[in-house]
Design a protein around this motif. Structure first.
Motif, PDB file in Angstrom:
ATOM      1  N   ALA A 152       0.841  -1.265   0.122  1.00  0.00           N
ATOM      2  CA  ALA A 152      -0.018   0.021  -0.059  1.00  0.00           C
ATOM      3  C   ALA A 152       1.026   1.389   0.145  1.00  0.00           C
ATOM      4  CB  ALA A 152      -0.868  -0.117   1.048  1.00  0.00           C
ATOM      5  N   GLU A 153       2.021   1.306   0.710  1.00  0.00           N
ATOM      6  CA  GLU A 153       2.904   2.412   0.710  1.00  0.00           C
ATOM      7  C   GLU A 153       3.667   2.785  -0.828  1.00  0.00           C
ATOM      8  OE1 GLU A 153       3.339  -0.276   2.921  1.00  0.00           O
ATOM      9  OE2 GLU A 153       1.980   0.752   4.687  1.00  0.00           O
ATOM     10  N   GLN A 154       3.896   1.538  -1.319  1.00  0.00           N
ATOM     11  CA  GLN A 154       4.494   1.704  -2.801  1.00  0.00           C
ATOM     12  C   GLN A 154       3.337   2.108  -3.617  1.00  0.00           C
ATOM     13  OE1 GLN A 154       5.690  -2.564  -3.085  1.00  0.00           O
ATOM     14  NE2 GLN A 154       7.975  -1.912  -2.923  1.00  0.00           N
ATOM     15  N   LEU A 155       2.240   1.771  -3.598  1.00  0.00           N
ATOM     16  CA  LEU A 155       0.991   2.144  -4.356  1.00  0.00           C
ATOM     17  C   LEU A 155       0.876   3.775  -4.123  1.00  0.00           C
ATOM     18  CD1 LEU A 155      -0.847   1.336  -6.682  1.00  0.00           C
ATOM     19  CD2 LEU A 155      -2.391   0.737  -4.697  1.00  0.00           C
ATOM     20  N   ALA A 156       0.771   4.032  -2.897  1.00  0.00           N
ATOM     21  CA  ALA A 156       0.447   5.468  -2.574  1.00  0.00           C
ATOM     22  C   ALA A 156       1.666   6.364  -3.010  1.00  0.00           C
ATOM     23  CB  ALA A 156       0.389   5.545  -0.931  1.00  0.00           C
ATOM     24  N   ALA A 157       3.056   5.774  -2.993  1.00  0.00           N
ATOM     25  CA  ALA A 157       4.101   6.711  -3.348  1.00  0.00           C
ATOM     26  C   ALA A 157       4.075   6.921  -5.081  1.00  0.00           C
ATOM     27  CB  ALA A 157       5.606   5.912  -2.970  1.00  0.00           C
ATOM     28  N   VAL A 158       3.634   5.819  -5.880  1.00  0.00           N
ATOM     29  CA  VAL A 158       3.445   5.981  -7.345  1.00  0.00           C
ATOM     30  C   VAL A 158       2.287   6.741  -7.733  1.00  0.00           C
ATOM     31  CG1 VAL A 158       5.258   4.255  -7.593  1.00  0.00           C
ATOM     32  CG2 VAL A 158       2.939   3.732  -7.816  1.00  0.00           C
ATOM     33  N   LYS A 159       1.244   6.710  -6.957  1.00  0.00           N
ATOM     34  CA  LYS A 159      -0.125   7.182  -7.435  1.00  0.00           C
ATOM     35  C   LYS A 159      -0.013   8.554  -7.955  1.00  0.00           C
ATOM     36  CE  LYS A 159      -4.713   8.298  -6.143  1.00  0.00           C
ATOM     37  NZ  LYS A 159      -5.871   8.500  -5.197  1.00  0.00           N
ATOM     38  N   PRO A 160       0.568   9.549  -7.282  1.00  0.00           N
ATOM     39  CA  PRO A 160       0.479  10.874  -8.194  1.00  0.00           C
ATOM     40  C   PRO A 160       1.162  10.554  -9.596  1.00  0.00           C
ATOM     41  CG  PRO A 160       1.253  10.975  -5.796  1.00  0.00           C
ATOM     42  CD  PRO A 160       1.230   9.661  -6.078  1.00  0.00           C
ATOM     43  N   VAL A 161       2.074  10.009  -9.762  1.00  0.00           N
ATOM     44  CA  VAL A 161       2.934  10.050 -10.887  1.00  0.00           C
ATOM     45  C   VAL A 161       2.058   9.441 -11.940  1.00  0.00           C
ATOM     46  CG1 VAL A 161       4.753   8.866 -12.207  1.00  0.00           C
ATOM     47  CG2 VAL A 161       5.399   9.978  -9.824  1.00  0.00           C
ATOM     48  N   LEU A 162       1.447   8.305 -11.486  1.00  0.00           N
ATOM     49  CA  LEU A 162       0.499   7.371 -12.464  1.00  0.00           C
ATOM     50  C   LEU A 162      -0.586   8.361 -12.772  1.00  0.00           C
ATOM     51  CD1 LEU A 162       0.381   3.693 -10.844  1.00  0.00           C
ATOM     52  CD2 LEU A 162       1.563   4.676 -13.105  1.00  0.00           C
ATOM     53  N   GLN A 163      -1.099   9.124 -11.782  1.00  0.00           N
ATOM     54  CA  GLN A 163      -2.383   9.907 -12.065  1.00  0.00           C
ATOM     55  C   GLN A 163      -2.030  11.106 -13.213  1.00  0.00           C
ATOM     56  OE1 GLN A 163      -3.399  11.261  -8.092  1.00  0.00           O
ATOM     57  NE2 GLN A 163      -5.365  10.069  -8.281  1.00  0.00           N
ATOM     58  N   GLN A 164      -0.841  11.403 -12.958  1.00  0.00           N
ATOM     59  CA  GLN A 164      -0.501  12.639 -13.891  1.00  0.00           C
ATOM     60  C   GLN A 164       0.083  11.915 -15.332  1.00  0.00           C
ATOM     61  OE1 GLN A 164      -0.198  15.890 -13.610  1.00  0.00           O
ATOM     62  NE2 GLN A 164       0.466  16.129 -15.466  1.00  0.00           N
ATOM     63  N   GLN A 165       0.473  10.720 -15.421  1.00  0.00           N
ATOM     64  CA  GLN A 165       0.579  10.252 -16.687  1.00  0.00           C
ATOM     65  C   GLN A 165      -0.625   9.883 -17.240  1.00  0.00           C
ATOM     66  OE1 GLN A 165       3.523   9.919 -18.596  1.00  0.00           O
ATOM     67  NE2 GLN A 165       2.187   9.700 -20.105  1.00  0.00           N
ATOM     68  N   MET A 166      -1.695   9.430 -16.523  1.00  0.00           N
ATOM     69  CA  MET A 166      -3.286   9.291 -17.007  1.00  0.00           C
ATOM     70  C   MET A 166      -3.820  10.324 -17.577  1.00  0.00           C
ATOM     71  SD  MET A 166      -6.354   7.365 -15.325  1.00  0.00           S
ATOM     72  CE  MET A 166      -6.838   8.944 -14.343  1.00  0.00           C
ATOM     73  N   LEU A 167      -3.731  11.778 -16.982  1.00  0.00           N
ATOM     74  CA  LEU A 167      -4.148  12.915 -17.519  1.00  0.00           C
ATOM     75  C   LEU A 167      -3.356  13.324 -18.909  1.00  0.00           C
ATOM     76  CD1 LEU A 167      -4.451  14.894 -14.134  1.00  0.00           C
ATOM     77  CD2 LEU A 167      -6.224  13.782 -15.233  1.00  0.00           C
ATOM     78  N   VAL A 168      -2.216  13.245 -18.739  1.00  0.00           N
ATOM     79  CA  VAL A 168      -1.461  13.649 -20.041  1.00  0.00           C
ATOM     80  C   VAL A 168      -1.903  12.669 -21.371  1.00  0.00           C
ATOM     81  CG1 VAL A 168       0.941  13.361 -20.818  1.00  0.00           C
ATOM     82  CG2 VAL A 168       0.620  14.532 -18.908  1.00  0.00           C
ATOM     83  N   ASP A 169      -1.806  11.374 -20.965  1.00  0.00           N
ATOM     84  CA  ASP A 169      -2.434  10.550 -21.954  1.00  0.00           C
ATOM     85  C   ASP A 169      -3.650  10.963 -22.524  1.00  0.00           C
ATOM     86  OD1 ASP A 169      -0.010   9.154 -21.888  1.00  0.00           O
ATOM     87  OD2 ASP A 169      -0.621   7.357 -20.495  1.00  0.00           O
TER      88      ASP A 169
END
Length: 166
Positions: free
Chosen positions: A24-41
């Motif tokens: 859960a900690e790893q997921l929380a750490a990468v979530k902002p990056v994944l969300q930003q990439q999803m918005l860019v895509d």
């Protein structure tokens, strides 16, 4: 046979990759990056769909009828697959995880649920956004095909009025 060797005796490569569960900690750490990439895509796909729609409106998109039909069919098939995936998975994604009834387990379950079906950033929302982009592309291609048919019909009528035969 591996490409370029010519002996025919090569053994195909075997992947030894393994997967490691994510915490859960790893997921929380990468979530902002994944969300930003999803918005860019999403923005890039929406921009491309808008340019396609504009080209169709301006008559700058030209496809022969067979090519247009094949492309429309492929885009609509992809769109339908995305909707099918959304229908099959949205209920599953919304199912709360059963980590227990203590506050920590309930918080983790809620967090995973937000990642899966959150209104702004969930996987289910991303699927619906992709469906919308593919639907817009399909509409632009259909409009282009119809414009081409109308132009062909007008040209045919004009030619026939001038005494020619089509």
């Amino acid at each position: 046979m591996a490409e370029g060797t010519g002996t025919g005796t090569e053994t195909p490569a075997v992947s030894t990759a393994t997967t490691t569960p994510i915490t859960a900690e790893q997921l929380a750490a990468v979530k902002p990056v994944l969300q930003q990439q999803m918005l860019v895509d999403k923005a890039e796909a929406s921009h491309a769909a808008a340019k396609l729609d504009q080209a169709a409106d301006n008559g700058k998109l030209t496809l022969d009828e067979d090519a247009a039909d094949a492309l429309i069919k492929a885009v609509e098939h992809a769109r339908d697959q995305v909707m099918d995936l959304w229908k099959r998975t949205s209920d599953q994604l919304a199912t709360p995880l059963q980590f227990g009834q203590n506050p920590v387990a309930m918080a983790i379950s809620a967090r995973f649920s937000e990642l899966a079906v959150g209104e702004d950033s969930g996987a289910a929302k991303a699927l619906l956004d992709l469906f919308k982009v593919l639907d817009d592309i399909s509409a632009a291609l259909n409009k282009n095909r119809e414009n081409a048919r109308n132009a062909d019909e007008e040209a045919k009528q004009g030619f026939n009025k001038a005494g020619g035969s089509w």
